[in-house]
Design an enzyme around this catalytic site. Structure first.
Site, PDB file in Angstrom:
ATOM      1  N   THR A 137       0.811  -1.212   0.000  1.00 52.26           N
ATOM      2  CA  THR A 137       0.000   0.000   0.000  1.00 52.26           C
ATOM      3  C   THR A 137       0.845   1.262   0.000  1.00 52.26           C
ATOM      4  OG1 THR A 137      -1.540   1.294   1.383  1.00 52.26           O
ATOM      5  CG2 THR A 137      -0.107  -0.230   2.517  1.00 52.26           C
ATOM      6  N   TYR A 161      -1.688   0.238  10.184  1.00 55.80           N
ATOM      7  CA  TYR A 161      -1.919  -0.449   8.924  1.00 55.80           C
ATOM      8  C   TYR A 161      -0.700  -0.333   8.022  1.00 55.80           C
ATOM      9  CZ  TYR A 161      -3.517  -1.186   4.146  1.00 55.80           C
ATOM     10  OH  TYR A 161      -3.606  -1.606   2.834  1.00 55.80           O
TER      11      TYR A 161
END
Length: 350
Positions: A137, A161
């Site tokens: 990501t 995250y």
């Protein structure tokens, strides 16, 4: 552990077209992005095993291959799959992905995204897996100083995250240096849209992605769309992001697999289109495609939201034989709205 039988859509591909390559394990292949990759692999005639615990995925989204309901943290199960199916390549999607939740419950993210990836990598090393494609990501970059982000931009995640994904990148990098495992890390920017044929899409409840939420407002699933920040130093004051259609992203995974099979060295690639759209531009496009305006409520900025995030994609294009087919905001929104209407119709007939 639950086994689902092999399900092949004969209108797409026949067994005679199957390649001679060994099996591909797709973890999280019943989820949003994973299911689109499984579809494209199936269309190419690949032998596929999907491992998914169905915590956020859906069994009916797996259009090809064998679905095994289980967890990547189950070393005994993973090792058995790798051995019995003669897996040569792994595409790893299984992860939690909600940024606010990661802040509230960081250990959930380090447990599933990082520790379970470590378990999977150990199993891959022991089984002699040759190729590994990792779903990462742009959150690993944190708050970059420049709006155009290359793979050389320093990584400095600002939430668990992003940190959990970056830790997994490090483990994969170090393992590849220590054994005969080559990898491609794909750092996604803003994934949106759904299968143009309408067979699969993003079905996750309580989604947070802008275009998904806007489409839900358009079909009446949500009352309004919250816009956080209208005073950014951008042309219209709202945040700018690089949106990539999920089918183009899925194709990048297929090309990454071909790259590794052809002897490509381990690498990291940004996945986006190299240009962005503002929140207002997205809303205007949703209104135009929908035929009527959605309800919007403006709120102050959220902490940690950069004004602009756009992927530098020169390396992606030069490394992989990849050409996007849906680099158009209208296409992204149209397929998103179509899928929301499909979900609405399914709910009404249940």
């Amino acid at each position: 552990m639950t086994l689902f039988p092999i399900r092949l859509d004969e209108s797409y591909v026949s067994m005679q077209n199957k390649t001679q390559n060994k099996t591909i394990l797709v973890t999280g292949g019943a989820g949003y992005i994973g299911s689109h990759v499984v579809k494209q692999l199936g269309l190419a005639g690949e032998s596929i095993v999907v491992l998914d615990n169905l915590s956020t995925g859906f069994s009916d989204a797996v259009l090809f291959g064998e679905l095994i309901v289980g967890d990547t943290g189950d070393q005994e199960l993973v090792s058995r799959i790798l051995k019995d199916s003669q897996v040569e390549s792994v595409i790893h999607f299984a992860a939690h992905t909600i940024v606010p939740e990661s802040v509230e419950n960081p250990l959930k993210y380090y447990g599933n995204n990082t520790a379970n990836t470590r378990n999977l990598l150990q199993c891959c090393q022991q089984a002699g897996v040759k190729h590994f494609i990792f779903s990462s990501t742009a959150a690993v970059y944190g708050m970059p100083e420049k709006p155009l982000i290359s793979e050389a931009t320093p990584t400095s995640p600002i939430n668990p995250y992003g940190s959990s994904k970056l830790m997994s990148e490090w483990m994969l990098r170090d393992l590849s240096a220590a054994c005969d495992l080559n990898h491609v890390i794909l750092r996604y920017f803003n994934v949106a849209g759904s299968d143009p044929e309408g067979k699969i899409g993003q079905s996750t409840d309580k989604a947070t992605l802008l275009i998904k939420v806007a489409a839900e407002v358009a079909v009446g699933k949500r009352e309004k769309l919250m816009v956080f920040g209208t005073d950014y130093p951008t042309p219209d004051g709202t945040g700018v992001r690089d949106y990539i259609h999920v089918s183009d992203l899925a194709d990048a995974h297929i090309q990454a697999l071909d790259y590794l099979r052809n002897g490509g060295e381990s690498t990291t690639l940004n996945c986006g289109y190299g240009h962005g759209y503002s929140v207002r531009e997205v809303i205007d496009t949703v209104n135009a495609v929908n035929g009527q305006p959605i309800t919007v409520e403006e709120q102050p900025r959220r902490a940690g939201d950069p004004p602009q995030l756009v992927a530098a994609v020169d390396k992606l294009h030069s490394t992989l034989n990849w050409t996007p087919g849906y680099d158009d905001l209208n296409d992204i929104v149209r397929t998103s709205l179509a899928w929301e209407r499909t979900l609405q119709q399914k709910k009404q007939t249940q």
